[in-house]
Design an enzyme around this catalytic site. Structure first.
Site, PDB file in Angstrom:
ATOM      1  N   VAL A  87       1.978   4.032  -1.470  1.00  0.00           N
ATOM      2  CA  VAL A  87       0.873   3.732  -0.555  1.00  0.00           C
ATOM      3  C   VAL A  87       1.223   4.271   0.833  1.00  0.00           C
ATOM      4  O   VAL A  87       2.176   3.814   1.464  1.00  0.00           O
ATOM      5  CB  VAL A  87       0.599   2.223  -0.508  1.00  0.00           C
ATOM      6  CG1 VAL A  87      -0.558   1.932   0.445  1.00  0.00           C
ATOM      7  CG2 VAL A  87       0.308   1.676  -1.905  1.00  0.00           C
ATOM      8  N   VAL A  89      -0.487   6.332   4.562  1.00  0.00           N
ATOM      9  CA  VAL A  89      -1.600   6.828   5.372  1.00  0.00           C
ATOM     10  C   VAL A  89      -1.021   7.673   6.507  1.00  0.00           C
ATOM     11  O   VAL A  89      -0.034   7.282   7.138  1.00  0.00           O
ATOM     12  CB  VAL A  89      -2.438   5.667   5.957  1.00  0.00           C
ATOM     13  CG1 VAL A  89      -3.536   6.205   6.872  1.00  0.00           C
ATOM     14  CG2 VAL A  89      -3.042   4.821   4.842  1.00  0.00           C
ATOM     15  N   ARG A  95      -5.478   2.514  11.178  1.00  0.00           N
ATOM     16  CA  ARG A  95      -6.440   1.609  11.842  1.00  0.00           C
ATOM     17  C   ARG A  95      -7.867   2.136  11.747  1.00  0.00           C
ATOM     18  O   ARG A  95      -8.703   1.839  12.592  1.00  0.00           O
ATOM     19  CB  ARG A  95      -6.093   1.390  13.328  1.00  0.00           C
ATOM     20  CG  ARG A  95      -4.626   1.208  13.646  1.00  0.00           C
ATOM     21  CD  ARG A  95      -4.017  -0.062  13.070  1.00  0.00           C
ATOM     22  NE  ARG A  95      -2.706  -0.305  13.630  1.00  0.00           N
ATOM     23  CZ  ARG A  95      -1.553   0.112  13.077  1.00  0.00           C
ATOM     24  NH1 ARG A  95      -1.578   0.828  11.950  1.00  0.00           N
ATOM     25  NH2 ARG A  95      -0.391  -0.181  13.639  1.00  0.00           N
ATOM     26  N   ARG A  96      -8.157   2.904  10.691  1.00  0.00           N
ATOM     27  CA  ARG A  96      -9.512   3.448  10.534  1.00  0.00           C
ATOM     28  C   ARG A  96     -10.105   3.108   9.167  1.00  0.00           C
ATOM     29  O   ARG A  96     -11.069   3.713   8.730  1.00  0.00           O
ATOM     30  CB  ARG A  96      -9.482   4.967  10.741  1.00  0.00           C
ATOM     31  CG  ARG A  96      -9.061   5.377  12.157  1.00  0.00           C
ATOM     32  CD  ARG A  96      -8.881   6.871  12.310  1.00  0.00           C
ATOM     33  NE  ARG A  96     -10.118   7.615  12.098  1.00  0.00           N
ATOM     34  CZ  ARG A  96     -10.214   8.955  12.137  1.00  0.00           C
ATOM     35  NH1 ARG A  96      -9.124   9.679  12.383  1.00  0.00           N
ATOM     36  NH2 ARG A  96     -11.359   9.557  11.933  1.00  0.00           N
ATOM     37  N   GLY A  97      -9.519   2.155   8.483  1.00  0.00           N
ATOM     38  CA  GLY A  97     -10.064   1.708   7.205  1.00  0.00           C
ATOM     39  C   GLY A  97      -9.621   2.515   6.010  1.00  0.00           C
ATOM     40  O   GLY A  97     -10.107   2.297   4.901  1.00  0.00           O
ATOM     41  N   TYR A 129      -0.182  -6.556   3.053  1.00  0.00           N
ATOM     42  CA  TYR A 129      -0.875  -6.663   1.765  1.00  0.00           C
ATOM     43  C   TYR A 129      -1.546  -8.006   1.505  1.00  0.00           C
ATOM     44  O   TYR A 129      -2.347  -8.121   0.578  1.00  0.00           O
ATOM     45  CB  TYR A 129       0.095  -6.300   0.644  1.00  0.00           C
ATOM     46  CG  TYR A 129       0.462  -4.830   0.693  1.00  0.00           C
ATOM     47  CD1 TYR A 129      -0.400  -3.863   0.196  1.00  0.00           C
ATOM     48  CD2 TYR A 129       1.638  -4.403   1.303  1.00  0.00           C
ATOM     49  CE1 TYR A 129      -0.090  -2.513   0.277  1.00  0.00           C
ATOM     50  CE2 TYR A 129       1.957  -3.063   1.388  1.00  0.00           C
ATOM     51  CZ  TYR A 129       1.086  -2.121   0.872  1.00  0.00           C
ATOM     52  OH  TYR A 129       1.398  -0.787   0.966  1.00  0.00           O
ATOM     53  N   PHE A 415       9.749  -0.202  -7.134  1.00  0.00           N
ATOM     54  CA  PHE A 415       8.953   0.954  -7.561  1.00  0.00           C
ATOM     55  C   PHE A 415       8.009   1.400  -6.452  1.00  0.00           C
ATOM     56  O   PHE A 415       7.836   0.685  -5.480  1.00  0.00           O
ATOM     57  CB  PHE A 415       8.165   0.621  -8.836  1.00  0.00           C
ATOM     58  CG  PHE A 415       7.389  -0.670  -8.749  1.00  0.00           C
ATOM     59  CD1 PHE A 415       6.105  -0.680  -8.224  1.00  0.00           C
ATOM     60  CD2 PHE A 415       7.946  -1.868  -9.166  1.00  0.00           C
ATOM     61  CE1 PHE A 415       5.391  -1.868  -8.129  1.00  0.00           C
ATOM     62  CE2 PHE A 415       7.242  -3.061  -9.085  1.00  0.00           C
ATOM     63  CZ  PHE A 415       5.969  -3.054  -8.570  1.00  0.00           C
TER      64      PHE A 415
END
Length: 415
Positions: A87, A89, A95-97, A129, A415
Site C-alpha cells: 500500500v 501513495v 491527503r487527496r483521497g 488503517y 507481508f
C-alpha cells in the site's frame, strides 16, 4: 463489482505486468527506500494475477495496493483472508483521497470474489488503517536478552533425547511440519505453501547490514524435528571485547522442551552480547523461563490488523470460548453490507450469525470487531476505552469471555 457510495477521486484499476516498473517507483517514493533487483524479483514472484490495483492521475500511477490469498488460523478454524500489502501513495498525492479510493476498491473486490471474509495487514503507521475498519488484533513482544548461559531458570523444561543440529536454512522442508503444527494451534498464524516457505528463508546479501548469512538450528529427536530457530549474528568488537548481536528471525517449536532447547542455544552463542527477538508471542513461555525478565527490556507492540469484510461469514467461521448469544449493533459506513444488527449465537462447537431486528446488546464499530476477532484484544478492555457500548447489562462480560482465545494470537509472517 458493486460501486462504493463515495467514489474515488482518481480512477482505480487492476495493474498489468507491464506496469511493474511504475509500481516499484511508487513504492520506493512512498517508503523512502530503493531495493536491489534480487529483492524486487523475489517480491514480484509473490504477486497474484488480478490482485494488484493502482490509482491514476491522468497517465501517472500515483497509488498502489495488492492482496495475497492467505489462510489464517482463527479460534477453532482456518479462514481465508486477503493479505493486504504494497500500500503506497506518491508524496505528491497524499491527503487527496487516493488511499481511501484504493482501500475501498480493494474491500469491494474482496467481497465480490467471495473467498475471503477477512482482510488482514501489518500497518506501517497505526493511525492509518483504523479509518478503513482494520482493528489491532494481535500484539507482539520485542526482547533484547543479555547473552548468558544461565539466563533460563533451572526448572525450565528439558528433554535429554533432544539434540541440536545446524542445517542450511534453504532446507526449509525439514522445519515445515513444525511450522504447520504450530500454525494450526495458534490464532493469527498463516499457512505457508512453498512460495511462503521460500520467502521465509530469503537472505539477500544487500539486506544483511553487517549481519552474517542466515543460520538455522533445529532441535530434534529420533522422531524428527521438534523446534527450530532462524537467526543471523552481527559481530561487535568496538568496546575491545566481543559484544555481538544475535538477530533472531523466527523461533517455532511443537513443545516446550524443544522451544527451551532452542532458546538455550541462542542465549549461549560465543562472542555475542545480546539476543534480539523482534517478534515474540505475548504469552510465549520464554518470558516465564527467564531468571530476570526485566533485563530483557520487554516492549509491547501492535502486530496483525484484521478487517471484517463479510461479517456473518467471519463470525460464524470461528468458535467461541464460552456459549454466547448476543445482538451486535455494528457501524460500518465503508462496507454498508455489514452495517446493522446481527445476532451471534455460538460456543466451542461452532456458531451462527444472522441479521436481527432485536434490540442490541452491544454497539461497536467494525474496527473494534476486527480487533477482538482473533481473541487477543477483549471487548471489555475496548469498553473501558469507550469504544464498545453495553446496551444490556451483563452482555459485555459474557461476550468478552466468549471472544477470547488461548493461546493468544501471534503472526510471525510479515507481508
Amino acid at each position: 463489482m458493486a460501486t462504493p457510495a463515495d467514489p474515488a477521486p482518481f480512477p482505480v484499476r487492476t495493474l498489468t505486468d507491464a506496469e511493474w516498473p511504475a509500481l516499484v517507483d511508487v513504492d520506493s517514493h512512498a517508503f523512502g527506500a530503493t531495493f536491489d533487483a534480487e529483492v524486487l524479483d523475489s517480491e514480484r514472484e509473490m504477486l497474484e494475477a488480478g490482485r494488484t490495483i493502482g490509482t491514476f492521475d491522468g497517465p501517472t500511477l500515483v497509488g498502489i495496493a495488492t492482496a495475497f490469498s492467505l489462510d489464517l488460523t482463527v479460534p477453532g478454524a482456518v479462514v481465508p483472508a486477503a493479505g493486504v500489502s504494497w500500500v503506497s501513495v506518491l508524496p505528491t498525492h497524499r491527503r487527496r483521497g487516493v488511499l481511501r479510493g484504493l482501500m475501498t476498491h480493494q474491500l469491494y473486490d474482496v467481497r465480490e470474489r467471495g473467498r475471503e471474509p477477512l482482510a488482514i495487514l501489518w500497518a506501517s503507521e497505526p493511525p492509518i488503517y483504523g479509518r478503513f475498519g482494520y482493528g489491532s488484533a494481535s500484539r507482539a513482544l520485542r526482547l533484547a536478552v543479555p547473552r548468558d548461559a544461565q539466563a533460563l531458570r533451572d526448572d525450565t523444561p528439558a528433554d535429554p533425547d533432544l539434540r541440536l543440529r545446524l542445517v542450511d536454512p534453504e532446507e526449509w522442508k525439514l522445519t515445515a511440519d513444525v511450522y504447520a503444527r504450530a500454525a494450526a494451534a495458534r490464532p493469527g498464524m498463516l499457512a505457508r505453501d512453498d512460495r511462503w516457505h521460500r520467502r521465509a528463508v530469503r537472505d539477500v546479501p544487500s539486506q544483511r547490514h553487517g549481519r552474517s548469512a542466515l543460520r538455522c538450528v533445529v532441535a530434534e529427536d529420533a522422531s524428527g524435528v521438534r523446534g527450530y530457530a532462524r537467526y543471523a549474528t552481527k559481530p561487535d568488537w568496538s568496546s575491545g571485547r566481543p559484544q555481538g548481536t544475535v538477530d533472531v528471525r523466527e523461533v517455532v517449536a511443537s513443545d516446550a522442551a524443544a522451544a527451551a532447547a532452542v532458546y538455550r542455544y541462542l542465549l549461549d552463542l560465543d562472542l555475542m552480547g545480546t539476543v534480539e527477538l523482534w517478534n515474540v508471542p505475548v504469552d510465549d513461555p520464554l518470558v516465564h523461563w527467564l531468571r530476570d525478565p526485566r533485563r530483557a527490556r520487554p516492549s509491547l507492540g501492535d502486530a496483525l490488523y484484521v478487517r471484517v469484510v463479510d461479517l456473518p461469514a467471519a463470525l460464524s467461521a470461528r468458535t467461541y470460548a464460552a456459549p454466547v448469544d448476543v445482538v451486535l449493533q455494528v457501524e460500518d459506513p465503508l462496507c454498508p453490507w455489514n452495517d446493522g444488527r446481527w445476532r451471534l449465537r455460538g460456543g466451542p462447537e461452532g456458531a451462527t450469525c444472522e441479521p436481527s431486528e432485536a434490540l442490541p446488546d452491544l454497539a461497536l464499530h467494525v474496527t473494534e470487531l476486527g480487533a477482538v476477532y482473533l481473541g487477543g484484544t477483549t471487548l471489555a478492555e475496548l469498553a473501558l476505552a469507550g469504544r464498545v457500548a453495553e446496551q444490556r447489562p451483563g452482555a459485555l462480560l459474557a461476550a468478552s469471555v466468549a471472544f477470547t482465545s488461548s493461546p493468544l494470537p501471534w503472526c510471525p509472517v510479515v507481508f
